[in-house]
Enzyme design. Structure first.
Site, PDB file in Angstrom:
ATOM      1  N   LYS A 227       0.831  -1.205   0.000  1.00 16.79           N
ATOM      2  CA  LYS A 227       0.000   0.000   0.000  1.00 16.79           C
ATOM      3  C   LYS A 227       0.865   1.254   0.000  1.00 16.79           C
ATOM      4  CE  LYS A 227      -3.874  -2.310   1.708  1.00 16.79           C
ATOM      5  NZ  LYS A 227      -5.108  -2.575   0.992  1.00 16.79           N
ATOM      6  N   CYS A 365     -13.791  -5.432   2.059  1.00 13.69           N
ATOM      7  CA  CYS A 365     -13.396  -6.148   3.289  1.00 13.69           C
ATOM      8  C   CYS A 365     -13.700  -5.328   4.535  1.00 13.69           C
ATOM      9  CB  CYS A 365     -11.921  -6.534   3.275  1.00 13.69           C
ATOM     10  SG  CYS A 365     -11.499  -7.606   1.918  1.00 13.69           S
TER      11      CYS A 365
HETATM   12  N1  PMP Z   1      -6.461  -3.011   7.233  1.00 14.45           N
HETATM   13  C1  PMP Z   1      -6.839  -2.083   6.349  1.00 14.45           C
HETATM   14  C2  PMP Z   1      -7.400  -0.780   6.862  1.00 14.45           C
HETATM   15  C3  PMP Z   1      -6.692  -2.325   4.986  1.00 14.45           C
HETATM   16  O1  PMP Z   1      -7.073  -1.411   4.107  1.00 14.45           O
HETATM   17  C4  PMP Z   1      -6.136  -3.556   4.553  1.00 14.45           C
HETATM   18  C5  PMP Z   1      -5.973  -3.856   3.079  1.00 14.45           C
HETATM   19  N2  PMP Z   1      -7.079  -3.565   2.284  1.00 14.45           N
HETATM   20  C6  PMP Z   1      -5.765  -4.488   5.514  1.00 14.45           C
HETATM   21  C7  PMP Z   1      -5.937  -4.190   6.843  1.00 14.45           C
HETATM   22  C8  PMP Z   1      -5.185  -5.807   5.153  1.00 14.45           C
HETATM   23  O2  PMP Z   1      -3.953  -5.614   4.525  1.00 14.45           O
HETATM   24  P1  PMP Z   1      -3.208  -6.831   3.806  1.00 14.45           P
HETATM   25  O3  PMP Z   1      -4.225  -7.455   2.914  1.00 14.45           O
HETATM   26  O4  PMP Z   1      -2.111  -6.147   3.050  1.00 14.45           O
HETATM   27  O5  PMP Z   1      -2.717  -7.736   4.877  1.00 14.45           O
END
Ligand code: PMP
Length: 405
Positions: A227, A365
């Site tokens: 990110k 998500c």
């Molecule tokens: N927390 C937040 C606020 C997110 O935006 C994301 C990714 N969309 C995650 C956790 C999970 O991150 P990752 O899939 O890179 O482990």
């Protein structure tokens, strides 16, 4: 003051210069993942072309180089987060794995039956499910801080939820579904006044806001490299050293031990105690390059440009007939979720894709945040500092000509 030169910056990102469906790509799916500058691609490629070796093992040239690069990555992340000590940085697969580690290690050691875990309506599933699993295993209880109709946390409710049974607060810094920037500093102060440690999910703040975990006084802070313009599959956990030292390992294996017999194991000290197995060494090299890239450009300057673009985009989107913004917090970053009643969200996203514009339509998500607004999904454009006013104009222009169903 020199103006922010976005066209020069865009040259650093090869993936931005392609055509999709015959149109120049407009990447507005940055909350899902970001594109990588040459600096990150080259560092990763150079690692595999020259330095590739396992770390900490054999005493040969390549192992030494590889280990030095890996540890340099740790120091870069330490500086990026403003941590006092590089031993407070643990490399993991990303935010999700980091929260699972905290829940399984700190959680199992410190949270028991009837104890309370405070989350918020704004959490990503990655900051809900690991705590739910822990609660199922231990009999702990999850409490949820509600939001108002702008998508902001209701702080009085948070204060009301804090009580002697509260054992941890785990909260996102920025909502990936609504863009709300939470007042984490205040939340940490309030929690600490009750002796409760706080986990900050920095997945969506690290790309947009300068971070200093020491000034925040965060107990745990987690983020994902992909990110922040780095590689996928790598991220980091920051935790205060005394917490890490008291926590038991979560996964066992090579690299994390000093000595093993069949009767017992003596673990490495932190952070290696939490880094079982061969890590994503190239990922750490790429993450380090991403951090160098951001810090050289100056995160406050990137953030200021992006914020002005966000304000421009919010005003521009408001001119689209029927468009309803979802998440209108006073303090927002990057995310421009919306719906247009009468037109399905996936149709909107597909139509934008036909014009080369990549956005996500879905639940992101973060279902509880969406359901607060009576929705299962939204359309979510999300900005990064390499986006331009012209791209926002194009988004709005295409939305204005959406075929009605
Ligand atoms: N927390 C937040 C606020 C997110 O935006 C994301 C990714 N969309 C995650 C956790 C999970 O991150 P990752 O899939 O890179 O482990």
């Amino acid at each position: 003051l020199s103006p922010f030169d976005v066209s020069a910056i865009r040259k650093d990102f090869p993936a931005l210069h392609q055509r999709v469906n015959g149109r120049p790509l407009v990447w507005l799916d940055n909350a899902a993942t970001t594109h990588k500058p040459h600096a990150v691609i080259d560092a990763t490629s150079s690692f595999y072309s020259r330095d590739n070796s396992n770390i900490h093992r054999a005493a040969h040239q390549l192992a030494e180089r590889s280990t030095a690069l890996f540890e340099a990555g740790r120091e870069k992340v330490q500086r990026f987060l403003g941590a006092a000590d590089k031993h407070e940085i643990v490399f993991l697969r990303g935010t999700t794995e980091a929260i699972n580690l905290i829940a399984n290690s700190y959680g199992r050691q410190n949270i028991g039956e009837g104890d309370e875990i405070i989350l918020t309506t704004l959490e990503h599933h990655a900051n809900i499910v690991p705590w739910q699993l822990l609660a199922q295993q231990t009999g702990a209880v999850i409490r949820v801080v509600p939001i108002n109709d702008r998508g902001e946390l209701i702080l009085e409710e948070f204060v009301r939820l804090l009580n002697p049974r509260t054992k941890i607060v785990s909260i996102t810094h920025v909502s990936n579904a609504l863009g709300t920037v939470n007042p984490v500093e205040q939340i940490i102060q309030l929690a600490h006044a009750h002796g409760v440690p706080v986990v900050v999910d920095g997945a969506q703040s690290t790309p947009h806001i300068p971070i200093n975990v020491t000034a925040l006084d965060a107990d745990f802070f987690v983020f994902s490299a992909h990110k922040i313009f780095g590689p996928t599959g790598i991220g980091a956990l920051y935790a205060k050293r005394h917490l890490l030292e008291a926590m038991p390992p979560w996964q066992g294996g090579g690299h994390m031990i000093k000595d093993v017999t069949f009767e017992r194991t003596i673990y490495q000290s932190v952070p290696e105690k939490f880094e079982a197995g061969t890590p994503d060494i190239a990922g750490v090299v790429g993450l380090g390059a991403a951090v160098d890239y951001l810090m050289a450009l100056g995160i406050p300057a990137l953030a200021a440009y992006e914020h002005s673009l966000l304000e421009y985009a919010m005003e521009a989107l408001a001119t689209v007939t029927g468009l309803k913004p979802i998440g209108t917090a006073a303090n927002k970053a990057s995310v421009l979720s919306f719906v247009i009643p009468g037109i399905p969200n996936d149709k909107i996203a597909q139509h934008l894709d036909q014009h080369g514009i990549a956005v996500r339509a879905g639940h992101h998500c973060a279902l509880p945040a969406q359901r607060h607004f009576g929705l299962e999904t939204t359309v979510r454009p999300s900005l990064a500092f390499y986006n331009t006013h012209d791209e926002v104009d194009l988004l709005v222009e295409v939305l204005k000509k959406l075929p009605k169903r």
